[in-house]
Design a protein around this motif. Structure first.
Motif, PDB file in Angstrom:
ATOM      1  N   THR A  25      23.253  11.203   4.416  1.00 44.34           N
ATOM      2  CA  THR A  25      22.622  10.815   5.660  1.00 44.34           C
ATOM      3  C   THR A  25      23.491  10.115   6.604  1.00 44.34           C
ATOM      4  N   SER A  26      24.786  10.090   6.131  1.00 47.19           N
ATOM      5  CA  SER A  26      25.706   9.289   7.021  1.00 47.19           C
ATOM      6  C   SER A  26      26.340  10.180   7.833  1.00 47.19           C
ATOM      7  N   TRP A  27      26.245  11.324   7.685  1.00 50.88           N
ATOM      8  CA  TRP A  27      26.696  12.643   8.508  1.00 50.88           C
ATOM      9  C   TRP A  27      28.273  12.404   8.226  1.00 50.88           C
ATOM     10  N   HIS A  28      28.809  11.902   7.166  1.00 50.35           N
ATOM     11  CA  HIS A  28      30.182  12.253   6.899  1.00 50.35           C
ATOM     12  C   HIS A  28      30.255  12.951   5.656  1.00 50.35           C
ATOM     13  N   THR A  29      30.163  14.201   5.594  1.00 52.13           N
ATOM     14  CA  THR A  29      30.245  14.848   4.331  1.00 52.13           C
ATOM     15  C   THR A  29      31.437  15.544   3.903  1.00 52.13           C
ATOM     16  N   SER A  30      32.612  15.838   4.970  1.00 51.53           N
ATOM     17  CA  SER A  30      33.585  16.459   4.504  1.00 51.53           C
ATOM     18  C   SER A  30      34.689  15.492   3.929  1.00 51.53           C
ATOM     19  N   GLY A  31      35.816  15.851   3.555  1.00 50.57           N
ATOM     20  CA  GLY A  31      36.703  15.089   2.679  1.00 50.57           C
ATOM     21  C   GLY A  31      37.113  13.904   3.414  1.00 50.57           C
ATOM     22  N   ASN A  32      37.848  13.074   2.630  1.00 52.78           N
ATOM     23  CA  ASN A  32      38.729  11.819   3.492  1.00 52.78           C
ATOM     24  C   ASN A  32      37.602  10.964   3.989  1.00 52.78           C
ATOM     25  N   GLY A  33      36.373  10.713   3.759  1.00 48.58           N
ATOM     26  CA  GLY A  33      35.638   9.600   4.318  1.00 48.58           C
ATOM     27  C   GLY A  33      35.160   8.542   3.435  1.00 48.58           C
ATOM     28  N   PRO A  34      34.367   7.640   3.697  1.00 49.38           N
ATOM     29  CA  PRO A  34      34.532   6.153   3.052  1.00 49.38           C
ATOM     30  C   PRO A  34      34.237   6.535   1.551  1.00 49.38           C
ATOM     31  N   PHE A  35      33.407   7.501   0.887  1.00 52.87           N
ATOM     32  CA  PHE A  35      33.698   7.422  -0.620  1.00 52.87           C
ATOM     33  C   PHE A  35      35.106   7.814  -1.207  1.00 52.87           C
TER      34      PHE A  35
END
Ligand SMILES: *Cc1c(COP(=O)(O)O)cnc(C)c1O
Length: 378
Positions: A25-35
């Motif tokens: 739901t954060s709209w960052h699902t590609s790599g290198n995101g916060p997770f």
């Protein structure tokens, strides 16, 4: 046949769904995101390594090692024969020749006394596997590698959080690879990591993971557009995968504690049975703190192993064997492997049986496995 006590079952810390949902739901699902960044930070902190890069698998992290070393056809890489396919395949696909070393009969790790005689002018790397998360004899191997100018790579798929003489496995080679496959201690379905211990390799490792581009430099504002600068591929996992992994990494102490208890119970309650019938249990040298990745028994011969697995199967308990020595596989034989080449690997491969071993194995299940084994007559 469905087993009541399967060999492996995934375990959940209880937070995986929450984190995956937050990512979705954060709209960052590609790599290198916060997770991804948090997982890498946890691993860098735990290992004390200069840079850890999440990857799509341990296999892919091993391929990155081959690219980092710029391996060429004809180069040689020394690997144990008693290991998973990827330890050799990741180098072979770039044309390097895997040279198979035998393992020690006690730890089933690469036999450090047999490594030096396999080194030639073309040897570029020694890949070690810490079998079951028990360290290889790294002081000897590192000294041989240094003497001959060869790189040490740790395939540390089993050994995250274990130590050798107080040092973390995964920090003892210039490069190390981790697996977060469903069958490993800490999982995200499919995933891995490359541990870059040699700081000079960090920048190229980032480029290789990102399709051969300098996108990492671009994101840091060091260049104003990014482009193709080297060989690489698509080795970066989705942040959805990293979200799942973060929940597991945060639970690492709980996971390791549970696995240690299961391992120690198997060891103490099977010892008398094993001694009375000539069965060997895993050996852990005193200077190693192991990772509690697996538990095996070494039966006297292949016929007894077949009966042992059948005996447990009749009680709906799943026991499995492990690696086919790579030098005797179809590919290994095409590369020149032959019978008798690695005699310890050949011997243990046909006598070893692994017991059900996973983080959520209950006390009752452990009791059933132990009781069933103690009823088995050699
Ligand atoms: C599991 C395993 C691998 C492969 O891991 P993936 O993440 O599935 O690619 C490589 N080497 C060893 C020793 C393993 O046990």
């Amino acid at each position: 046949m469905s087993y009541e006590i399967p060999f492996n079952r995934p375990w959940s810390s209880g937070r995986e769904v929450e984190y995956v949902q937050a990512c979705a739901t954060s709209w960052h699902t590609s790599g290198n995101g916060p997770f991804t960044k948090r997982c890498e930070a946890i691993l860098e902190d735990v290992l004390g390594a200069p840079r850890v890069l999440l990857t799509t698998s341990c296999t892919d992290a091993l391929e990155m090692c081959a690219l980092l070393l710029r391996l060429q056809p004809g180069d040689e890489v020394i690997v144990p024969s008693f290991t998973f396919v990827s330890t050799a395949n990741a180098f072979a696909i770039f044309g390097a020749r895997p040279v198979f070393a035998d393992v020690r009969p006690d730890t089933l790790n690469i036999d450090e006394t047999r490594v030096e005689s396999l080194i030639t002018q073309r040897t570029r790397a020694i890949v070690v596997v810490h079998y079951g998360g028990v360290a290889c004899e790294m002081d000897t191997i590192s000294a041989i590698a240094e003497h001959h100018g060869v790189t040490v790579i740790e395939d540390n798929a089993h050994g995250l959080l274990a130590t050798y003489k107080g040092r973390q496995l995964g920090t003892l080679g210039a490069l190390a690879t981790q697996s977060f496959h469903e069958t490993k201690n800490i999982t995200c379905g499919e995933g891995g990591a490359l541990v870059v211990n040699n700081p000079e390799l960090v920048e190229r490792a980032e480029i290789i993971r990102d399709k051969g581009t300098d996108r990492a430099r671009f994101l840091r504002g060091q260049v104003d557009k990014y482009s193709w600068v080297d060989l690489g591929s698509s080795y970066l996992p989705s942040d959805l995968t990293a979200a799942f992994l973060q929940a597991q990494l945060e639970a690492r102490e709980d996971i390791q504690q549970r696995r240690a208890e299961i391992w120690q119970r198997y060891e103490s309650e099977l010892r008398a049975w094993a001694e009375s019938c000539g069965v060997a249990l895993p050996h852990v040298p005193t200077d190693c703190e192991q990772a509690f990745h697996l538990f095996y028994v070494l039966l006297p011969d292949v016929e007894t192993r077949t009966r042992f697995i059948q005996h447990l199967k009749a009680r709906r308990i799943q026991s499995v064997f492990h690696y086919v020595p790579l030098h005797l596989s179809d590919m290994g034989r095409q590369l020149g492997g032959h019978d008798g080449q690695c005699q310890v690997s050949e011997d243990v491969a046909i006598r070893l049986a692994r017991l059900p071993f996973h983080t959520g194995l209950t006390q009752d299940e452990q009791t059933r496995v132990i009781d069933a084994i103690c009823e088995f007559e050699i």
